[in-house]
Motif scaffolding. Structure first.
Motif, mmCIF file in Angstrom:
data_model
loop_
_atom_site.group_PDB
_atom_site.id
_atom_site.type_symbol
_atom_site.label_atom_id
_atom_site.label_comp_id
_atom_site.label_asym_id
_atom_site.label_seq_id
_atom_site.Cartn_x
_atom_site.Cartn_y
_atom_site.Cartn_z
ATOM 1 N N ALA A 24 9.319 -0.814 10.448
ATOM 2 C CA ALA A 24 8.663 -1.185 9.080
ATOM 3 C C ALA A 24 8.478 0.326 8.335
ATOM 4 N N SER A 27 11.558 2.175 7.481
ATOM 5 C CA SER A 27 12.182 1.458 6.353
ATOM 6 C C SER A 27 11.507 2.214 5.036
ATOM 7 N N GLN A 28 10.195 2.598 5.319
ATOM 8 C CA GLN A 28 9.472 2.928 3.994
ATOM 9 C C GLN A 28 9.716 4.751 3.936
ATOM 10 N N ALA A 41 1.951 1.687 0.573
ATOM 11 C CA ALA A 41 3.271 1.163 0.294
ATOM 12 C C ALA A 41 3.586 0.067 1.181
ATOM 13 N N LEU A 42 3.201 0.173 2.527
ATOM 14 C CA LEU A 42 3.264 -0.851 3.612
ATOM 15 C C LEU A 42 2.570 -1.934 3.129
ATOM 16 N N ALA A 44 1.028 -2.834 0.359
ATOM 17 C CA ALA A 44 1.435 -3.393 -0.668
ATOM 18 C C ALA A 44 2.442 -4.713 -0.618
ATOM 19 N N ARG A 45 3.356 -4.307 0.578
ATOM 20 C CA ARG A 45 4.391 -5.130 0.992
ATOM 21 C C ARG A 45 4.035 -6.399 1.941
ATOM 22 N N GLY A 46 2.603 -6.369 2.237
ATOM 23 C CA GLY A 46 2.297 -7.297 3.019
ATOM 24 C C GLY A 46 2.107 -6.838 4.575
ATOM 25 N N MET A 47 2.669 -5.673 4.730
ATOM 26 C CA MET A 47 2.462 -5.203 6.327
ATOM 27 C C MET A 47 1.318 -4.046 6.383
ATOM 28 N N SER A 48 0.168 -4.540 6.532
ATOM 29 C CA SER A 48 -0.960 -3.743 6.920
ATOM 30 C C SER A 48 -1.016 -3.277 8.082
#
Lengths: 122, 321
Positions: A24, A27-28, A41-42, A44-48
């Motif tokens: 993850a 990827s960012q 950013a993570l 915001a994409r649901g990956m806290s």
């Protein structure tokens, strides 16, 4: 003392997430990011990812040669920006392929089990 | 100043300093500088999200959620190489415990027997603490082993089975043992015969003179025991391997040996001269320990490695699966 079912569930979920944190994060980092912006950013994409986990991870990935970093002074305090190194890009591509393969396999396993249960009920 | 009323900057500074102290020197400043900036940004973000002003309580909450400086610093370290691999911790703990226990078992009775009024303190400062060289040595050796594993990692060689033929007998070695045993018995019998029949009053005769009671009652039993052992060795050599029956006889003979030696020891002197009898008693006592240890080792080695779990055996009504 034995763990409660909730504890076990939390631990297993944590282990599951721990396995994908690196992917993850990588990827960012195809675009340069600094710690806080990456976390946002993570999230915001649901990956806290907890800050206490993410920030040290960036350093470890850098020491393994997967990330490159530099200090930048733009609007605000100096910030250390991280991005994928060439080695990191190769690894990211390889991990992505493995991940997609695994997702397909596990989805298949879960779907089979789901169908079997449905058949058993009917 | 209470922690709650402290300035956020000061709390973050104190926290980052604590983390930095636990980091390698070359990393400290760089990580500290980045961490402080990130924590400030996190805090500002939280304050903005919650529509609050920055305060000590909020800062403390953030820092505690971030983790204890020990844990955070550990996360900054690369994954290390374990000095004691997980599969070796049990053995390491046992070796440590047994090593210290053995040393204390020797030094403590000596200290108690010394009769000194302050024997506890003296023992603790000598044999007590002194025994701790053992875990130190073990740690040093495991560190060297970890270094070797890191420097020259195993090349993933394929596993090879270690098939041990527990019934195998090394015939030449056994034959040599049999010859040595016969020579020893011959020497012992000759010495006993000579010391009993000689009329010369020489020092050697006095030293090796056996007690009449020993020769009359215990010596024949010893000879019988030796004779049975020699027959067993002969059978094993001729068959070329141990069988279940010969193994059981061997175990029985070893048990009988311990009982016989204890009987010899507690039934009076073996030699007439105290200067010879004293060491003989010591040797016989040591022999009991050695035979018992050998017996224990043989039984341990011969046990079943894999056995049927109780619940499986119960389902089969005790029949072999």
């Amino acid at each position: 003392m034995a763990d409660t079912p909730d504890d076990v569930s939390a631990k297993l979920e944590q282990e599951l997430r721990r396995g994908i944190i690196v992917l993850a994060t990588l990827s960012q980092l195809r675009q340069p990011q600094y710690g806080y912006s990456l976390r946002q950013a993570l999230a915001a994409r649901g990956m806290s990812i907890e800050e206490g986990t993410l920030y040290p991870l960036l350093r470890r990935l850098e020491s393994q040669g997967l990330l490159a970093s530099e200090w930048r002074i733009e609007d605000g305090p100096p910030r250390r920006y991280y991005t994928l190194s060439p080695h990191g890009e190769t690894l990211f591509a390889s991990l992505t392929q493995s991940w997609r393969g695994l997702v397909g396999i596990v989805d298949g396993l879960i779907d089979d089990e789901h169908s079997n249960r449905k058949r058993a009920v009917t | 100043m209470s922690v709650q009323s402290a300035k956020p900057d000061d709390l973050i500074e104190a926290y980052v300093t604590d983390v930095m102290k636990r980091l390698p020197m070359r990393q400290r400043n760089d990580v500290g500088f980045e961490l402080r900036a990130l924590l400030m940004e996190e805090l500002s973000g939280r304050a903005a999200d919650g529509g609050r002003l920055l305060d000590g309580a909020m800062t403390l909450e953030l820092l505690r959620a971030f983790g204890h400086p020990d844990d955070v610093a550990a996360r900054y370290h690369p994954v290390g190489i374990p000095v004691i691999p997980a599969n070796g911790t049990r053995m390491f703990a046992w070796l440590t415990f047994v090593g210290i226990a053995l040393q204390w078992a020797v030094s403590l009775p000596t200290a108690i027997g010394s009769g000194e009024p302050n024997w506890v303190g003296r023992w603790w400062l000598t044999g007590g603490l002194g025994a701790l060289w053992w875990p130190g040595l073990l740690v040093t050796l495991t560190m060297i082993a970890a270094f070797i594993r890191q420097r020259w990692p195993a090349k993933g060689e394929a596993w090879s089975p270690k098939l041990v033929d527990r019934g195998y007998v090394n015939r030449p070695l056994f034959l040599l043992g049999l010859v040595a045993a016969l020579a020893g018995i011959g020497l012992w019998v000759a010495l006993a015969w000579w010391a009993t029949t000689t009329t010369a009053d020489t020092p050697l005769a006095r030293v090796f003179a056996f007690e009449a009671d020993f020769l009359a009652t215990r010596a024949p039993v010893v000879l019988l025991y030796w004779a049975i052992n020699i027959v067993l060795m002969g059978v094993v050599i001729s068959e070329g391997r141990w069988r279940r029956l010969t193994r059981r006889i061997d175990v029985g003979l070893k048990l009988a040996c311990c009982i016989m030696l204890a009987w010899i020891l507690f039934s009076g002197n073996v030699f007439v001269a105290e200067t010879t009898n004293g060491p003989a008693v010591g040797i016989l006592s040591l022999l009991i320990v050695v035979v018992l240890a050998d017996l224990g080792w043989k039984l341990w080695r011969g046990r079943k490695q894999i056995y049927v779990p109780k619940d499986v055996a119960a389902q089969h009504g005790g029949r072999p699966c």
